[in-house]
Design an enzyme around this catalytic site. Sequence first.
Site, PDB file in Angstrom:
ATOM      1  N   LYS B  98       1.131  -1.003  -0.118  1.00 49.41           N
ATOM      2  CA  LYS B  98       0.031  -0.097  -0.051  1.00 49.41           C
ATOM      3  C   LYS B  98       0.875   1.127  -0.074  1.00 49.41           C
ATOM      4  O   LYS B  98       1.649   1.657   1.052  1.00 49.41           O
ATOM      5  CB  LYS B  98      -0.654   0.056   1.103  1.00 49.41           C
ATOM      6  N   GLY B 159      -7.787   9.180   9.451  1.00 54.98           N
ATOM      7  CA  GLY B 159      -8.311   9.203  10.856  1.00 54.98           C
ATOM      8  C   GLY B 159      -9.466  10.403  11.218  1.00 54.98           C
ATOM      9  O   GLY B 159      -9.647  10.630  12.504  1.00 54.98           O
ATOM     10  N   GLY B 187     -10.317   7.574   6.189  1.00 51.70           N
ATOM     11  CA  GLY B 187     -11.422   8.727   6.610  1.00 51.70           C
ATOM     12  C   GLY B 187     -13.002   8.128   6.742  1.00 51.70           C
ATOM     13  O   GLY B 187     -13.780   8.855   7.151  1.00 51.70           O
ATOM     14  N   THR B 209      -9.453   3.119  12.205  1.00 46.73           N
ATOM     15  CA  THR B 209      -9.585   4.059  13.471  1.00 46.73           C
ATOM     16  C   THR B 209     -10.898   3.866  13.775  1.00 46.73           C
ATOM     17  O   THR B 209     -11.338   3.695  14.881  1.00 46.73           O
ATOM     18  CB  THR B 209      -9.262   5.620  13.183  1.00 46.73           C
TER      19      THR B 209
END
Lengths: 65, 258
Positions: B98, B159, B187, B209
Amino acid sequence: MWIEVNGERRTLAAATVAAALEELGWSGARVATALNGEFLPAAARADTGLKDGDRLEVLAPMQGG
Amino acid sequence: MADTAARDFYGATLDTPLMLGTAQYPSPAVLEAAFRASGASVATVSLRREAGQGQAFWEIIRGLGVRVLPNTAGCHSAGEAITTARMARELFDTPWIKLEVIGHADTLQPDPFGLLEAAEVLAAEGFEVFAYTTEDQVLAARLLDAGCRVLMPWGAPIGTGLGLNNPYGLRCLRAAFPAIPMVIDAGLGLPSHAAQAMEMGFDAVLLNTAVAQAGDPVAMARAFALAVEAGRLAHMADPMAPREMAAPSTPLPGKAWL
């Protein structure tokens, strides 16, 4: 001889990267190495000599997103 | 009709369209439980200086039995990302990477120039690059020219949990490259965000997150699992076209005169 290992100055007897890893207690660990900013494959560690002031990065698997 | 053709990831078909990060969990036990509840097919991992915990972490990840996707998180230049990717390939024994090249400290927005430069080098070296990018179509085309076969457009800055900041841009990107597997990465804050991405025809979502920092990460992991499944089914079912004016769903003929 002194080198920088993960940002810390260390005095080592080792003459190669492989010997340095062993001296640092990481000989059997799953780690990847970079020498002076360039990737150093595991297969090349035994033949790669060290000199004063070299920067060795020893990275391990870590949490990530 | 909706495009329902399955798109694979460098030849790999995933059991579920959910990729889950491994950071920020309250404990290793919660990480493991959250992964099992999520049914995630892929775990993202990183590389950091060995400080005594790396080996135990690796054993946990191996035990999950999922594919591993290493990242180049925190890299701010192409050179740094290239070296990190080379180290990751050896450390995790996978050509998957990634690719993150960060261009802005506050938004963690990808640096399009550094990203393209790193993607060209890594693709030529045989890496299977998952490019963390924006919704920019021109950049997407350049990344594909460079040899990327999977794109990971952001939903919102990493985040933030804001969801899909630019649905129009993402819709256009999806429509412009219908054959390219795309993962909405970063996001996402709620399962509804993930469902929305899947409804739009994206092939998977990647989040961290939103699960790890939830009050109950295991329950949230399950919620995301249900959301991505619902979103994918909805996309395959070819959603109705929205319209501006009301249209009664109950038939008018036969209505009583009262």
